[in-house]
Design a protein around this motif. Structure first.
Motif, PDB file in Angstrom:
ATOM      1  N   GLY A 259      33.364 -46.149  15.217  1.00  0.00           N
ATOM      2  CA  GLY A 259      33.226 -46.877  16.471  1.00  0.00           C
ATOM      3  C   GLY A 259      34.197 -48.026  16.598  1.00  0.00           C
ATOM      4  O   GLY A 259      34.496 -48.477  17.706  1.00  0.00           O
ATOM      5  N   ALA A 260      34.719 -48.519  15.472  1.00  0.00           N
ATOM      6  CA  ALA A 260      35.642 -49.654  15.506  1.00  0.00           C
ATOM      7  C   ALA A 260      36.944 -49.315  16.213  1.00  0.00           C
ATOM      8  O   ALA A 260      37.698 -50.209  16.604  1.00  0.00           O
ATOM      9  N   THR A 261      37.225 -48.041  16.392  1.00  0.00           N
ATOM     10  CA  THR A 261      38.461 -47.660  17.087  1.00  0.00           C
ATOM     11  C   THR A 261      38.405 -47.987  18.569  1.00  0.00           C
ATOM     12  O   THR A 261      39.439 -48.072  19.232  1.00  0.00           O
ATOM     13  N   GLY A 262      37.183 -48.145  19.102  1.00  0.00           N
ATOM     14  CA  GLY A 262      37.038 -48.404  20.526  1.00  0.00           C
ATOM     15  C   GLY A 262      37.167 -47.165  21.385  1.00  0.00           C
ATOM     16  O   GLY A 262      37.165 -47.248  22.611  1.00  0.00           O
ATOM     17  N   ILE A 263      37.275 -46.015  20.756  1.00  0.00           N
ATOM     18  CA  ILE A 263      37.421 -44.750  21.475  1.00  0.00           C
ATOM     19  C   ILE A 263      36.039 -44.172  21.757  1.00  0.00           C
ATOM     20  O   ILE A 263      35.239 -43.983  20.835  1.00  0.00           O
ATOM     21  N   THR A 264      35.760 -43.925  23.016  1.00  0.00           N
ATOM     22  CA  THR A 264      34.447 -43.364  23.375  1.00  0.00           C
ATOM     23  C   THR A 264      34.421 -41.846  23.275  1.00  0.00           C
ATOM     24  O   THR A 264      33.363 -41.250  23.121  1.00  0.00           O
ATOM     25  N   SER A 265      35.584 -41.203  23.400  1.00  0.00           N
ATOM     26  CA  SER A 265      35.649 -39.742  23.352  1.00  0.00           C
ATOM     27  C   SER A 265      36.735 -39.337  22.366  1.00  0.00           C
ATOM     28  O   SER A 265      37.925 -39.464  22.648  1.00  0.00           O
ATOM     29  N   PRO A 266      36.354 -38.825  21.178  1.00  0.00           N
ATOM     30  CA  PRO A 266      37.353 -38.447  20.184  1.00  0.00           C
ATOM     31  C   PRO A 266      38.162 -37.240  20.619  1.00  0.00           C
ATOM     32  O   PRO A 266      37.820 -36.541  21.569  1.00  0.00           O
TER      33      PRO A 266
END
Length: 1017
Positions: free
Chosen positions: A731-738
């Motif tokens: 979640g630390a990536t800030g990406i909601t959709s991988p």
């Protein structure tokens, strides 16, 4: 002596001359004989186009539109041969007869039928792949079908079709040999070679439907064929100059197959009190209120409303009409058809209309050229409630208190009872009909011109172009309103802000195909070569506009509102392909077929854009071997084997290309910066590639006693690798959709069996048919890189389990004794009570928690099957069709089936009267009011196996004598019923539903009764 001899010689000559003249005269008279007659089928219907010739000669003719013929130059000792496709050939010696009434019987050599396959046709006996065929006119009859897809349900082994419900205009899910991917698993549908939907075509326009089930038969379509291919072939133009006008129509009524049986209001009040007390709250209703409801003395404040019965109606009318015109004018054949469907839904406020049209044209231009075009389309309109969110009508049926009346004394809509607890009943009848309206309209048009060139025998060039344009419009209008109680006071149910939303979709599909086909037979060798190219372009444009606060509910245009919001997208994809096929047979015994296709798709990055899909199959017709020639019982026998690979690109658009989303702010150095910018929300993967399905199997086709009994058996494996998945990232990536990754593998293993028997009973004139098909499939996710997906809170995709398996606690019973309370663990941190559900401690740590969740059900049926029966006698006919599934689970919770843990208005179905109480310790249901009994568990999983009388039809075809008096060619009347009986363990809900429909909120399936006629002029 000389004169005497001369006299005798002269007399002899005269005698010979006279005899010769007589003989020659007789001969001339015999050769000049003309015969005539009529050729009919077993039902007495004239057969046009029957080939008639003098055996061992080239002299012949054909029957006209009325089945009549005249043939000159026939001698008494000639044998006349009558032949017609689909019928047994018949030989007749002329003798002294001059007028003949010939009756041709339908051919029982089913394995010699012509089957439509990819880019051509084949004899069924020469197929090396797995192909299923349905011929509507022959196999189905006049079943009342509002969605043409349902033609396939239960008819073909390996094909599973599940209807979403009986809502007008509703679709269906189709899977072929199991779900092979975690993405879109729908098959490719081609109508006369053009991509489309079976919902856009009339059943009466269909000549045949072929289902290509394995890679050997479907690989010629490459990447689009991973989930199987459905080939729909429409009827062609007439073969006679006389116009043929046909009318097919029926009208009937519908009702729900089953509706939930909810508690009466007084029982509802009793259970609500019980649940409230068990949850530590006060009772909701007094004994006096319960007594008033039971006595029925105040129906407006303490009524007894059956919301399911009030929201749905019996006898919803629907009608279907279709007219077709066929003729041959010179060298041009045409078919024109027009169909109209008008369906009122069984739920108040739902309806649909559909207008279909079609023109098929084919013309011989001379010098080997043939030009044709198909032009067809569909105009649809559907209406329903606009409140289709979480408080949709189906959910409101159970979530509305039975104490509340449909109407108040003054005729206004009811919304509350005499108890303050009922102040927010939303009234499902009102929401279904007047709270909002949703109208969906679509107009689809397709044109398909083609040109064929046959320069020499056996060689055919064909170019085929198609353009399809669909415009769809959706308008949702939610009105301002305020509901009241029986005294005219405002209830808690109202909508202060109205809204209007318009959604527009346009779709464009272009396809251009070029093929060359060559076939040659030399002695015992037969070869067929195919090569071709195809180009597909697909475009989709979507736009949405929404406004609120319209000055009046009567205003229906976007410009009338305030606070506008807009959105829209445009997507485009392209596919370029080259393909080829080689078919070879030796002495009608040994068969080999090889297919190869290369596809390039814009949905994949340039480094992985192209892929090759090969397939190889072989067959041995052992019944043609010399050592079986003397066997009479075995008329046909073939063994076949196949292997091949297919691709799947149904993953959306541009998943390899990084997109950026506008944002109003972003965090920086511990604070929020409110400045516009772009952010990465959906991550892309520039290295994704095709999903690849490897399919292989063996099969056998057998015919006995002149194919009166046929058997088809298959064993297959369908293994899909490199499935595109979105696996979790930190979640630390800030990406909601991988990003998509080629990380999954799914395997289907199964077998199919189809048996059919056709025969007549002696010389009684009774014909009958009996047949069944059954399919067994095991579905398993082999790999997901150790990850797990949760499509919703009830289902899971995980390694070693079927796709979409139900996931939760395993319920092993109910705490009924103090010993049970001491013996079985409970939810972590909770204290169990008698009447609560017992959950299995999977890991044995003495605590029930998330580590004890397991697979608790499978929504994929283990067995699917169909049974068809038919009998005909002297114009009367009866058709019976049954369809079913076995060993399939559904998750049946919430709506009407709950333990009363929530403090809401939801009613119960009647089986909850058998819930646990101290006075009823052996109940089948747990105690009410405990939230832990609502956990996702096997208690809520039910067996949805069923056997359904899918269709029964009785009809009568009038004799030709009657038809002549009425001046028609054919006249038939019939009565038909669909879904009249269902055998299942489920009591309150229809067992047929999508796996994702787990809240008992599907629009009910319908049963129909129709009367109709078929007339040919």
């Amino acid at each position: 002596m000389k004169s005497f001899y001369s006299l005798k010689q002269a007399q002899t000559f005269r005698y010979l001359l006279v005899l010769s003249m007589i003989f020659l005269g007789l001969t001339v008279q015999a050769q000049d004989k003309t015969i005539s007659g009529v050729v009919k089928d077993q039902s007495g219907i004239p057969l046009p186009g029957v080939n008639i010739k003098i055996k061992s000669t080239t002299t012949g003719t054909i029957t006209n539109f009325d089945g009549e013929f005249t043939l000159a130059g026939v001698s008494s000792d000639n044998t006349i041969l009558f032949s017609f496709m689909g019928y047994e050939a018949q030989e007749v010696v002329v003798g002294t007869n001059q007028n003949f009434d010939i009756v041709l019987e339908e051919s029982t050599e089913l394995l010699s039928e012509i089957v439509v396959v990819g880019y051509g046709t084949q004899k069924k006996e020469n197929l090396t792949g797995a192909v299923g065929v349905v011929t509507p006119d022959k196999d189905i009859g006049n079943q009342a079908i509002t969605n043409t897809e349902t033609l396939l349900q239960g008819r073909i082994a390996g094909v599973q079709l599940t209807q979403s419900g009986g809502k007008p205009g509703a679709g269906a899910e189709i899977t072929i040999r199991g779900n092979g991917t975690l993405n879109n698993s729908s098959p490719l549908v081609l109508i006369d070679g053009i991509p489309g939907s079976m919902q856009d075509i009339l059943p009466s326009d269909i000549e045949s439907v072929s289902v290509l089930k394995d890679a050997a038969s479907a690989s010629i379509y490459g990447t689009r064929a991973a989930n199987g291919v459905i080939l729909v072939t429409t009827k062609k133009g007439g073969k006679n100059e006389k116009i043929k006008l046909s009318y097919n129509g029926y009208a009937g009524v519908q009702k729900a197959t089953v509706l939930p049986d909810f508690l009466d209001s007084w029982d509802y009040m009793t259970l609500k009190n019980e649940a409230s007390v068990n949850a530590g709250r006060s009772p909701i209703y007094t004994d006096e209120e319960i007594a008033i409801a039971k006595a029925g003395t105040d129906p407006y404040k303490y009524g007894n409303t059956d919301w399911a019965d009030e929201t749905f109606k019996d006898g919803a009318f629907f009608q279907n009409h279709q007219v077709s015109l066929t003729q041959k004018v010179g060298k041009t054949q045409y078919l024109a058809s027009l169909g109209y469907l008008d369906q009122n839904g069984i739920m108040y406020g739902t309806s649909a209309e559909r207008l279909n049209y079609r023109i098929n044209l084919k013309s011989e231009l001379g010098k080997g050229f043939t030009f044709g075009t198909n032009f067809f389309g569909a105009v649809k309109t559907a209406e329903e409630s606009g409140d289709t969110d979480d408080q949709g009508v189906m959910r409101l049926i159970a979530n509305s208190s039975p104490l509340v009346p449909v109407f108040n004394p003054d005729g206004s809509w009811g919304s509350a009872s005499g108890n303050p607890y009922e102040i927010n009943t939303k009234n499902p009848v009102f929401y279904a009909t007047e709270a909002s309206r949703k109208t969906t309209k679509s107009n689809k048009n397709t044109i398909n011109p083609y040109l064929e060139f046959n320069p020499v025998q056996g060689l055919t060039f064909r170019t085929n172009f198609s353009y399809s344009y669909t415009q769809a419009f959706n308008k949702t209008h939610k009105y301002t309103f305020q509901l009241t109680d029986s005294d005219g006071n405002d209830s808690d149910v109202g909508r202060q802000q109205n809204s209007l939303q318009d959604i527009s979709n346009t779709y464009e599909t272009v396809q251009w195909e070029n093929t060359v086909n060559y076939e040659k037979k030399l002695n015992r060798h037969s070869i067929n070569l195919l090569a071709g190219t195809t180009m597909n372009t697909y475009k989709h444009k979507w736009m949405k506009a929404k406004v609120t606060d319209l000055p009046s509910n009567d205003l229906t245009e976007i410009g009338s509102g305030s606070n506008p919001t807009v959105d829209g997208t445009f997507n485009e994809s392209r596919l370029m392909s080259v393909f080829g096929r080689v078919q070879y047979s030796y002495d009608d015994r040994y068969l080999i077929e090889a297919n190869l296709r290369t596809d390039g798709s814009s949905k994949f990055p340039s480094n992985n854009r192209y892929a090759i899909f090969p397939a190889l199959s072989a067959g041995w017709i052992f019944s043609n071997e010399a050592f079986l020639e003397s066997e009479n019982f075995l008329s046909f026998g073939k063994i076949r084997a196949n292997w091949g690979q297919l691709g799947n690109d149904k993953i959306g658009y541009y998943p390899y290309s990084q997109s950026y989303t506008p944002t109003d702010g972003y965090p920086f150095d511990g604070s929020q910066i409110y400045s516009g910018g772009l952010a990465v929300i959906d991550l892309a993967n520039p290295d994704i590639k095709w999903e690849t399905t490897t399919s292989y199997g063996i099969g056998a086709d057998l015919g006995f006693w002149d194919d009166k009994l046929t058997v088809t058996a298959d064993y297959f494996v369908k293994d899909t690798d490199d499935i595109l998945l979105k696996l979790p990232i930190p979640g630390a990536t800030g990406i909601t959709s991988p990003a998509y990754q080629n990380a999954g593998r799914v395997k289907n293993t199964g077998w199919e069996l189809a048996v059919n028997h056709y025969n007549t009973i002696g010389n009684t004139g009774i014909e009958y048919n009996i047949g069944f098909n059954v399919t067994h499939i095991d579905n398993e996710i082999i790999s997901m890189q150790g990850e797990t997906q949760y499509p919703n809170n009830r289902q899971v995709n995980m390694e070693g389990s079927p796709i979409g398996s139900f996931y939760g606690y395993n319920n092993t019973g109910i705490y009924r004794t103090e010993e049970d309370l001491e013996s079985y663990p409970y939810i972590d941190g909770q204290t169990p009570q008698l009447g609560d559900l017992i959950y299995e401690d999977i890991n044995g740590d003495g605590v029930i928690d998330d580590k004890d969740r397991t697979i608790i059900g499978n929504p994929n049926p283990e067995y699917t099957y169909g049974i068809n029966l038919g009998i005909a006698y002297k114009g009367f006919d009866l058709k019976v069709f049954l369809q079913g599934v076995q060993n399939v689970d559904i998750y049946s919770s919430s709506t009407g089936n709950h333990s009363g843990a929530g403090n809401n208005l939801m009613n119960w179905t009647t089986d909850w009267m058998d819930r646990w109480t101290p006075e009823n310790p052996n109940a089948t249901k747990p105690r009410l009011g405990n939230v832990n009994n609502e956990e996702i568990s096997s208690f809520w999983v039910e067996d949805a196996s069923y056997l359904r009388l899918k269709n029964i039809e009785v009809g009568y075809t009038f004799s030709q004598n009657v038809c002549k008096k009425l001046k028609v060619q054919n006249f038939r009347i019939f009565a038909n019923s669909t879904n009249p009986i269902t055998w299942t363990q489920l009591e309150h809900w229809d067992p047929e539903r999508y796996a994702s429909q787990s809240r008992n909120e599907a629009y009910p399936q319908t049963t129909t009764l129709t009367f109709g006629t078929n007339i040919t002029f």
